[in-house]
Design a protein around this motif. Structure first.
Motif, PDB file in Angstrom:
ATOM      1  N   LEU A 140      -1.214  27.070  29.709  1.00 23.09           N
ATOM      2  CA  LEU A 140       0.140  26.556  29.518  1.00 23.09           C
ATOM      3  C   LEU A 140       1.146  27.368  30.332  1.00 23.09           C
ATOM      4  O   LEU A 140       2.042  26.797  30.979  1.00 23.09           O
ATOM      5  N   SER A 141       0.994  28.694  30.354  1.00 27.41           N
ATOM      6  CA  SER A 141       1.891  29.535  31.162  1.00 27.41           C
ATOM      7  C   SER A 141       1.810  29.154  32.636  1.00 27.41           C
ATOM      8  O   SER A 141       2.830  29.057  33.329  1.00 27.41           O
ATOM      9  N   ALA A 142       0.589  28.948  33.131  1.00 25.21           N
ATOM     10  CA  ALA A 142       0.406  28.576  34.530  1.00 25.21           C
ATOM     11  C   ALA A 142       1.039  27.223  34.836  1.00 25.21           C
ATOM     12  O   ALA A 142       1.657  27.020  35.899  1.00 25.21           O
ATOM     13  N   LEU A 143       0.913  26.280  33.905  1.00 24.57           N
ATOM     14  CA  LEU A 143       1.496  24.953  34.104  1.00 24.57           C
ATOM     15  C   LEU A 143       3.023  25.017  34.117  1.00 24.57           C
ATOM     16  O   LEU A 143       3.682  24.296  34.875  1.00 24.57           O
ATOM     17  N   ILE A 144       3.587  25.876  33.267  1.00 21.38           N
ATOM     18  CA  ILE A 144       5.045  26.031  33.242  1.00 21.38           C
ATOM     19  C   ILE A 144       5.552  26.574  34.574  1.00 21.38           C
ATOM     20  O   ILE A 144       6.479  26.022  35.187  1.00 21.38           O
ATOM     21  N   ARG A 165       2.634  34.900  28.112  1.00 22.72           N
ATOM     22  CA  ARG A 165       1.208  35.053  28.335  1.00 22.72           C
ATOM     23  C   ARG A 165       0.607  35.993  27.294  1.00 22.72           C
ATOM     24  O   ARG A 165       1.326  36.768  26.659  1.00 22.72           O
ATOM     25  N   VAL A 166      -0.726  35.904  27.103  1.00 21.46           N
ATOM     26  CA  VAL A 166      -1.365  36.727  26.073  1.00 21.46           C
ATOM     27  C   VAL A 166      -2.645  37.373  26.597  1.00 21.46           C
ATOM     28  O   VAL A 166      -3.228  36.947  27.606  1.00 21.46           O
ATOM     29  N   LEU A 167      -3.058  38.395  25.882  1.00 26.11           N
ATOM     30  CA  LEU A 167      -4.298  39.118  26.165  1.00 26.11           C
ATOM     31  C   LEU A 167      -4.792  39.682  24.836  1.00 26.11           C
ATOM     32  O   LEU A 167      -3.992  40.208  24.057  1.00 26.11           O
ATOM     33  N   ASP A 168      -6.092  39.576  24.553  1.00 25.72           N
ATOM     34  CA  ASP A 168      -6.610  40.046  23.269  1.00 25.72           C
ATOM     35  C   ASP A 168      -7.024  41.513  23.335  1.00 25.72           C
ATOM     36  O   ASP A 168      -8.152  41.881  22.976  1.00 25.72           O
ATOM     37  N   ILE A 169      -6.129  42.324  23.806  1.00 28.04           N
ATOM     38  CA  ILE A 169      -6.350  43.773  23.848  1.00 28.04           C
ATOM     39  C   ILE A 169      -4.970  44.436  23.799  1.00 28.04           C
ATOM     40  O   ILE A 169      -3.987  43.870  24.281  1.00 28.04           O
ATOM     41  N   ILE A 224       8.597  25.534  24.696  1.00 28.56           N
ATOM     42  CA  ILE A 224       8.216  26.474  25.752  1.00 28.56           C
ATOM     43  C   ILE A 224       9.426  27.150  26.387  1.00 28.56           C
ATOM     44  O   ILE A 224       9.297  28.170  27.074  1.00 28.56           O
ATOM     45  N   GLY A 225      10.596  26.584  26.192  1.00 27.41           N
ATOM     46  CA  GLY A 225      11.799  27.160  26.785  1.00 27.41           C
ATOM     47  C   GLY A 225      12.953  26.186  26.710  1.00 27.41           C
ATOM     48  O   GLY A 225      12.911  25.211  25.943  1.00 27.41           O
ATOM     49  N   TYR A 226      13.976  26.447  27.527  1.00 25.86           N
ATOM     50  CA  TYR A 226      15.184  25.622  27.498  1.00 25.86           C
ATOM     51  C   TYR A 226      15.598  25.261  28.927  1.00 25.86           C
ATOM     52  O   TYR A 226      15.289  25.960  29.886  1.00 25.86           O
ATOM     53  N   THR A 227      16.315  24.148  29.035  1.00 25.34           N
ATOM     54  CA  THR A 227      16.804  23.698  30.344  1.00 25.34           C
ATOM     55  C   THR A 227      18.051  24.486  30.737  1.00 25.34           C
ATOM     56  O   THR A 227      18.590  25.281  29.962  1.00 25.34           O
ATOM     57  N   PHE A 228      18.530  24.229  31.952  1.00 23.66           N
ATOM     58  CA  PHE A 228      19.783  24.847  32.392  1.00 23.66           C
ATOM     59  C   PHE A 228      20.954  24.390  31.509  1.00 23.66           C
ATOM     60  O   PHE A 228      21.982  25.066  31.434  1.00 23.66           O
ATOM     61  N   GLN A 229      20.771  23.249  30.831  1.00 21.99           N
ATOM     62  CA  GLN A 229      21.797  22.743  29.909  1.00 21.99           C
ATOM     63  C   GLN A 229      21.546  23.235  28.484  1.00 21.99           C
ATOM     64  O   GLN A 229      22.185  22.780  27.535  1.00 21.99           O
TER      65      GLN A 229
END
Length: 556
Positions: A140-144, A165-169, A224-229
């Motif tokens: 999902l991060s890569a697609l964003i 992004r995440v990491l299991d460590i 996932i986030g917000y637009t410029f508006q």
């Protein structure tokens, strides 16, 4: 006595198909992952939808200390003891995260003669659920970022991307990063933060989704986030819910293993109790309730965190409240809450024990506020004296709580038989009358105030200017009617980890609110709580190894 890993390595278990047969699962409902592990298809829930749920026992604890409480050990021992008494008991636990395993805990499958197995597999890669969640999150991060780079049709403001992004460590160096450096073809530069996998909203979604369709719907609703508006953007806007569901379809299936005494155990999902809702999956718990007469489950950290979130966030989705609450305490931990330093815990100290019991008292009172019967399980250590055990028993009785000493770590199921008998007795009395401490119709401010005043014992809540601004935005979209998931230190009833025991006259500061629309709750960050833990000076990982025969060392 042998170490946990030595006990585990000498306990071979029975084929997982035998455990599945004990639960009356058909062969086509079981997907084997080797000799001792399996995933169970969610179609089981459709087949058993008309079967009444079994009785549910929630195991929680006092505020944890580095003296150890042993909540998972008691949970497993209780399940084993119920089976030994002729009950069809099933255990439902969370999956360990590699971060704590490699950091300080070293393992999370119980201990001594009260363990789930295969211990090493469960603590390491298990059936790949954590990796699937990590991959889905980072896809999902890569697609964003690709969407922003390729023209940004949705007008996503790179400064307002809240998906991380995440990491299991545990890796503190990734808490604050910058990505997209290196020129025009390397992406759009922006600040980024990494979280640990178990803090990902996808982990919460996996644990709260009822089925595959619900999983897809929840994924679609993730902000996932917000637009410029300054308008919210969802996974559905990005049209990414399909590929995420594809990556998670197997991770949604509960994992079936066994204890050292062949009690069936579902281990599935692992959100942290201090930064997420701290409970295993709804699918696994519901499956256990349909397959067993008694289900023993646990919630992360103390009752102020995991149990509160189990009761206020998970129960409405599970549609089943616990029939009894077991609160785990140790004399060692209570003496720490009474002010005793770690290196003096083996010294008999009745006065410190009396002071520390104030922490236990608050947790007992909190669970009783939900209308649920409470049993205190005193997890016995070899350093506990007869005088201290007798004193703690009397103090618990003075609180109006049933109390029982348990020793499943050293004695296996036999050490929890008395506890199991008391649990059965309480449940047969049918004395539970569950009622949530707050309603979803309350405002964010009212829900937070209720949690802090009623359950933490504080004076109230202070919202920073940032949090106040976020509340106004959430009201605009109707998000303020969702439950609250408090992100708070596990070591104290307050938001200050140094305030042990039963602190009073404190105010909890909520510095930020994050909408988790896929999970269906609002996370309220307090104090300096972080979503990416760090490694200690001497990580447990440095003591781990494997010999030439493949035998694991140092995992405990």
């Amino acid at each position: 006595m042998k170490t946990d890993i030595e006990i585990a390595q000498t306990s071979h278990g029975v084929p997982i198909t035998d455990i599945a047969e004990k639960l009356n699962l058909s062969t086509d409902e079981v997907e084997q992952y080797g000799h001792l592990k399996a995933k169970i298809k969610t179609s089981v829930l459709n087949r058993l939808k008309d079967r009444p749920d079994g009785k549910l026992i929630l195991v929680t604890s006092i505020n944890p200390t580095n003296a150890g409480e042993g909540k998972s050990t008691v949970t497993i021992g209780l399940g084993d003891a119920l089976n030994a008494l002729g009950k069809q008991a099933v255990i439902a636990l969370r999956e360990p995260s590699l971060g704590p395993v490699m950091g300080t805990k070293g393992g999370a499958t119980g201990g001594g003669y009260s363990q789930v197995m295969p211990m090493a597999d469960i603590n390491l890669h298990f059936t790949g659920d954590m990796h699937a969640i990590t991959t889905a999150n980072n896809t999902l991060s890569a697609l964003i970022d690709n969407h922003i780079y390729q023209g940004n049709e949705l007008q996503i403001d790179p400064r307002r991307v809240i998906w991380k992004r995440v990491l299991d460590i545990n890796d503190r160096s990734l808490r604050q990063t910058t990505i997209g450096l290196g020129g025009l073809k390397q992406g759009v530069p922006r600040e980024e933060q990494f979280e640990i996998t178990v803090a990902s909203e996808i982990m919460a979604v996996i644990c709260l989704a009822k089925n595959l369709a619900d999983l897809t719907s929840r994924l679609s609703n993730i902000i996932i986030g917000y637009t410029f508006q300054n308008e919210p953007i969802t996974v559905g806007d990005l049209n990414a819910e399909g590929v995420l569901t594809l990556l998670l379809k197997d991770a949604l299936k509960p994992n079936l293993v066994q204890t050292l005494y062949q009690t069936p155990a579902f281990i599935h999902g692992g959100p942290f109790g201090n930064i997420a809702h701290g409970c295993n999956s709804v699918v696994a718990t519901k499956m256990a309730l349909k397959l067993g007469d008694f289900v023993v489950t646990e919630a992360g950290f103390g009752a102020d965190l995991g149990a509160e979130k189990f009761l206020d966030i998970k129960v409405p989705i599970l549609e089943k409240a616990p029939d009894a609450i077991v609160i785990v305490a140790t004399i060692r931990a209570l003496k720490m809450h009474g002010g005793v330093p770690h290196d003096e815990l083996t010294i008999e100290n009745p006065e410190a024990l009396k002071l520390g019991v104030a922490n236990l008292e608050k947790h007992v009172q909190n669970m009783q506020k939900y209308g649920l019967p409470v049993i205190v399980a005193v997890n016995q250590f070899t350093s506990d004296t007869d005088k201290e055990l007798a004193l703690l028993t009397r103090l618990c009785e003075d609180l109006g709580a049933i109390v029982e000493i348990t020793s499943s770590w050293s004695d296996g199921y036999q050490g929890s038989l008395a506890l199991a008998e008391k649990v059965i007795s309480i449940i047969e009395e049918d004395s539970s009358d569950f009622e949530a401490v707050y309603s979803f119709g309350m405002t964010i401010e009212e829900k937070a105030e209720t949690i802090v005043k009623e359950l933490y014992g504080g004076d109230g809540v202070f919202f920073t200017d940032k949090a106040k601004e976020q509340i106004e935005i959430f009201k605009k979209y109707g998000w303020d009617r969702l439950p609250i998931c408090m992100a708070k230190t596990q070591f104290s009833l307050s938001d200050d980890p140094k305030k042990v025991g039963r602190p009073s006259e404190f105010t909890v500061v909520i510095r930020e609110l994050v909408p988790k629309m896929g999970a269906g709750f609002i996370v309220a960050f307090t104090g300096d709580i972080m979503t990416m833990p760090s490694l200690p000076k001497e990580p447990a990982a440095l003591k781990m190894s494997v010999d030439s025969n493949g035998s694991i060392k140092g995992l405990f």
